[in-house]
Design a protein around this motif. Structure first.
Motif, PDB file in Angstrom:
ATOM      1  N   ILE A   1       6.073  -2.749 -11.361  1.00 43.59           N
ATOM      2  CA  ILE A   1       6.003  -1.288 -11.273  1.00 43.59           C
ATOM      3  C   ILE A   1       7.072  -0.720 -12.189  1.00 43.59           C
ATOM      4  O   ILE A   1       8.260  -1.025 -12.027  1.00 43.59           O
ATOM      5  N   HIS A   2       6.655   0.089 -13.142  1.00 44.78           N
ATOM      6  CA  HIS A   2       7.561   0.660 -14.128  1.00 44.78           C
ATOM      7  C   HIS A   2       7.691   2.164 -13.904  1.00 44.78           C
ATOM      8  O   HIS A   2       6.702   2.856 -13.655  1.00 44.78           O
ATOM      9  N   PHE A   3       8.937   2.660 -14.002  1.00 43.89           N
ATOM     10  CA  PHE A   3       9.229   4.083 -13.895  1.00 43.89           C
ATOM     11  C   PHE A   3       9.520   4.624 -15.292  1.00 43.89           C
ATOM     12  O   PHE A   3      10.326   4.053 -16.041  1.00 43.89           O
ATOM     13  N   LEU A   4       8.855   5.724 -15.613  1.00 42.96           N
ATOM     14  CA  LEU A   4       9.159   6.347 -16.894  1.00 42.96           C
ATOM     15  C   LEU A   4      10.490   7.084 -16.847  1.00 42.96           C
ATOM     16  O   LEU A   4      11.135   7.280 -17.869  1.00 42.96           O
TER      17      LEU A   4
ATOM     18  N   PHE B   1      -6.911  -1.554  -9.155  1.00 42.87           N
ATOM     19  CA  PHE B   1      -5.566  -1.198  -8.695  1.00 42.87           C
ATOM     20  C   PHE B   1      -5.651  -0.241  -7.506  1.00 42.87           C
ATOM     21  O   PHE B   1      -6.596   0.551  -7.382  1.00 42.87           O
ATOM     22  N   SER B   2      -4.643  -0.317  -6.662  1.00 38.93           N
ATOM     23  CA  SER B   2      -4.514   0.621  -5.542  1.00 38.93           C
ATOM     24  C   SER B   2      -3.051   0.750  -5.164  1.00 38.93           C
ATOM     25  O   SER B   2      -2.262  -0.175  -5.386  1.00 38.93           O
ATOM     26  N   TRP B   3      -2.687   1.928  -4.605  1.00 42.67           N
ATOM     27  CA  TRP B   3      -1.307   2.228  -4.203  1.00 42.67           C
ATOM     28  C   TRP B   3      -1.275   2.519  -2.721  1.00 42.67           C
ATOM     29  O   TRP B   3      -2.215   3.085  -2.157  1.00 42.67           O
ATOM     30  N   ALA B   4      -0.162   2.173  -2.094  1.00 40.99           N
ATOM     31  CA  ALA B   4       0.028   2.443  -0.666  1.00 40.99           C
ATOM     32  C   ALA B   4       1.500   2.704  -0.401  1.00 40.99           C
ATOM     33  O   ALA B   4       2.368   2.145  -1.066  1.00 40.99           O
ATOM     34  N   GLY B   5       1.758   3.578   0.606  1.00 37.06           N
ATOM     35  CA  GLY B   5       3.142   3.890   0.979  1.00 37.06           C
ATOM     36  C   GLY B   5       3.216   5.200   1.745  1.00 37.06           C
ATOM     37  O   GLY B   5       2.330   6.063   1.626  1.00 37.06           O
ATOM     38  N   ASP B   6       4.275   5.361   2.554  1.00 29.76           N
ATOM     39  CA  ASP B   6       4.460   6.589   3.332  1.00 29.76           C
ATOM     40  C   ASP B   6       4.628   7.811   2.440  1.00 29.76           C
ATOM     41  O   ASP B   6       4.256   8.919   2.823  1.00 29.76           O
TER      42      ASP B   6
ATOM     43  N   THR C   1       3.865   0.306  -2.580  1.00 33.36           N
ATOM     44  CA  THR C   1       3.200  -0.957  -2.910  1.00 33.36           C
ATOM     45  C   THR C   1       2.083  -0.720  -3.916  1.00 33.36           C
ATOM     46  O   THR C   1       1.281   0.208  -3.763  1.00 33.36           O
ATOM     47  N   CYS C   2       2.036  -1.577  -4.950  1.00 32.80           N
ATOM     48  CA  CYS C   2       0.916  -1.619  -5.892  1.00 32.80           C
ATOM     49  C   CYS C   2       0.150  -2.915  -5.650  1.00 32.80           C
ATOM     50  O   CYS C   2       0.740  -3.998  -5.638  1.00 32.80           O
ATOM     51  N   ARG C   3      -1.168  -2.800  -5.477  1.00 35.04           N
ATOM     52  CA  ARG C   3      -2.024  -3.957  -5.246  1.00 35.04           C
ATOM     53  C   ARG C   3      -3.018  -4.108  -6.394  1.00 35.04           C
ATOM     54  O   ARG C   3      -3.610  -3.129  -6.848  1.00 35.04           O
ATOM     55  N   VAL C   4      -3.202  -5.364  -6.819  1.00 30.23           N
ATOM     56  CA  VAL C   4      -4.171  -5.691  -7.872  1.00 30.23           C
ATOM     57  C   VAL C   4      -5.161  -6.681  -7.292  1.00 30.23           C
ATOM     58  O   VAL C   4      -4.771  -7.742  -6.796  1.00 30.23           O
TER      59      VAL C   4
ATOM     60  N   GLU D   1       0.215  -8.279  -5.158  1.00 24.43           N
ATOM     61  CA  GLU D   1       0.869  -7.007  -4.888  1.00 24.43           C
ATOM     62  C   GLU D   1       2.365  -7.098  -5.119  1.00 24.43           C
ATOM     63  O   GLU D   1       2.961  -8.177  -5.075  1.00 24.43           O
ATOM     64  N   ARG D   2       2.929  -5.921  -5.339  1.00 20.77           N
ATOM     65  CA  ARG D   2       4.376  -5.773  -5.522  1.00 20.77           C
ATOM     66  C   ARG D   2       4.826  -4.573  -4.691  1.00 20.77           C
ATOM     67  O   ARG D   2       4.224  -3.503  -4.744  1.00 20.77           O
ATOM     68  N   THR D   3       5.893  -4.756  -3.917  1.00 22.56           N
ATOM     69  CA  THR D   3       6.441  -3.690  -3.078  1.00 22.56           C
ATOM     70  C   THR D   3       7.879  -3.415  -3.494  1.00 22.56           C
ATOM     71  O   THR D   3       8.680  -4.350  -3.634  1.00 22.56           O
ATOM     72  N   ILE D   4       8.180  -2.137  -3.671  1.00 21.00           N
ATOM     73  CA  ILE D   4       9.532  -1.718  -4.022  1.00 21.00           C
ATOM     74  C   ILE D   4      10.010  -0.670  -3.015  1.00 21.00           C
ATOM     75  O   ILE D   4       9.211  -0.070  -2.297  1.00 21.00           O
TER      76      ILE D   4
END
Length: 457
Positions: free
Chosen positions: A147-150, A177-182, A211-214, A224-227
């Motif tokens: 997950i990259h932040f600009l 791709f899909s995103w999840a989080g509060d 979380t980003c899921r592939v 997936e990757r969770t930050i």
């Protein structure tokens, strides 16, 4: 007969080798999905057949498939087609004339998991090497997306986040791709199915998970990757925790509160602010907007006690993104009228007044009762005298009473005042000269009432 059968079973493999058929291959191979693997293999075929009929064709079949009706997963026979799901991914390497049956697998799929066997066909010889088989296991990739932040996350500012996966699979499949989080609870679900996400963080999103899921279509594989989000925001939710004489936080004050305390009361004020990065906390004797003097640069302000006054203290929390203030007004009660003394004094005064009123009522009751007894013992016939208080009640007569008996012939009309003439009121003053109390001589003497001079006006 039985020993001969067991002997043939035990020597079955050796008999095959003696006839010129043998296979060397790794029987168990594991590979991750989307990756590749090379499986070394070598085989032998009777030389007489090679010499008589030329070079044979070789095949790899999936266990359970019909060698005549099913397509192989790989072959060097140009007249046979291969399975569509393995075409372009399963390749035969090496030269069969050099006894090579090596298999190369690219872009492995989870569906490739299974058992495979090798077969030779040439001239009048057709042989399947079923004594040794290839067991292929395809596992989920261990690689995770990034997950990259600009730019850094800041409360109230829209930010783009990108989910990337360096893993490359065959071109026929596209990652989803899909995103999840509060932090994404209020967003449109349609915007959460992309590799790029744009959202506006809030202070309460700090420290939450994203979380980003592939997903690999058709393979039911998820990477997936969770930050943990690091959101910067200005101070907010500022409060003052107050404790008395080192007692922990008896009261939490917010939004310019006020408090009544004793002048000798020792206080400890603790300023608490929610911010990221952490705010610098300061105390002022009044509002900082009034250029008040800073009295402390720590979050705790000690107040050991102070004189009678109304004091205001302000806590300011500040970080590079902003600041927030909250104030506390202390109304001080001085000695001896402390808060406890005022309450006790008020209660004591109310009790004294109630006792005094009760005493007055009792004395009045005793006097009235004694007068009534005295009036009951005096001879009747004293006109105008109050039977209770023993005083003369004067009427509204215009003329004094005569010395002699009244004229019986006079009519009541003569005594009545003329029409329209207002009656006069006569007043009397009573004075008792040299009155002394004395003991009664006998029972009759107690019924004698003493009078003194009466003056009328």
């Amino acid at each position: 007969m039985l020993p001969l059968l067991l002997l043939s079973l035990l020597w079955g493999g050796s008999l095959q080798e003696e006839r010129g058929y043998w296979l060397q291959v790794q029987e168990s191979v594991t590979v991750q999905a989307c990756l590749g693997v090379h499986v070394p293999c070598s085989f032998s075929y009777p030389w007489s057949s090679w010499y008589s009929y030329g070079e044979p064709f070789i095949y790899w079949f999936r266990e359970g498939d019909d060698i005549h009706r099913s397509d192989p997963v790989a072959t060097d026979n140009p007249g046979r087609r291969v399975k569509p799901e393995t075409q372009g991914r399963f390749h035969l390497l090496g030269d069969p004339r050099k006894k090579s049956c090596s298999l190369n697998i690219r872009h492995a799929r989870m569906s490739d998991t299974g058992v495979y066997f090798f077969r030779v066909e040439g001239g009048d010889v057709e042989y399947s090497y079923t004594d040794k088989k290839l067991n292929l296991q395809v596992t989920a990739p261990t690689e995770k997306p990034d997950i990259h932040f600009l730019e850094a996350l800041e409360s109230g500012r829209p930010t783009k986040l990108t989910c990337r996966l360096s893993l490359v699979c065959d071109g026929g499949r596209v990652f989803s791709f899909s995103w999840a989080g509060d932090a994404l609870g209020a967003m449109d679900p349609e915007t959460l199915h992309s590799s790029v996400l744009t959202f506006t963080p809030r202070p309460q999103d700090h420290g939450t998970n994203l979380t980003c899921r592939v997903n690999l279509p058709g393979d039911q594989v998820t990477m997936e990757r969770t930050i943990r989000l690091n959101v910067s925001y200005a101070p907010w939710n500022l409060s003052i925790n107050l404790s008395f004489r080192n007692v922990t936080a008896l009261k939490t004050l917010q939004n310019s509160s006020s408090l009544l305390i004793s002048e000798s009361q020792a206080l400890q004020l603790l300023c608490v602010a929610d911010s990221n990065p952490p705010a610098q906390l300061s105390w002022f004797g009044a509002s900082p907007a009034l250029n008040a003097t800073r009295i402390s640069s720590t979050k705790i302000l000690e107040l050991p006690g102070f004189g009678a006054a109304e004091r205001e203290f302000t806590c300011r929390a500040q970080n590079p993104l902003g600041s927030q203030n909250t104030s506390l007004s202390l109304s001080v009660v001085w000695k001896p009228a402390s808060l406890t003394g005022v309450v006790c004094g008020a209660l004591a005064g109310a009790g004294a007044m109630a006792l005094l009123s009760l005493c007055v009522c009792l004395v009045s009751f005793c006097i009235v009762k004694a007068r009534r007894k005295q009036a009951a013992r005096r001879p009747a016939g004293a006109d105008g005298e109050d039977p209770v208080m023993g005083i003369v009640a004067w009427g509204s007569r215009q003329k004094p009473w005569p010395d002699g008996p009244p004229d019986q012939t006079s009519s009541p009309a003569e005594d009545a005042p003329p029409s329209g003439e207002q009656q006069e009121l006569h007043y009397a003053s009573l004075s008792f000269h040299g009155m002394k109390s004395r003991e009664p001589l006998d029972q009759e003497a107690t019924n004698i009432t003493e009078y003194s001079e009466i003056k009328t006006s």
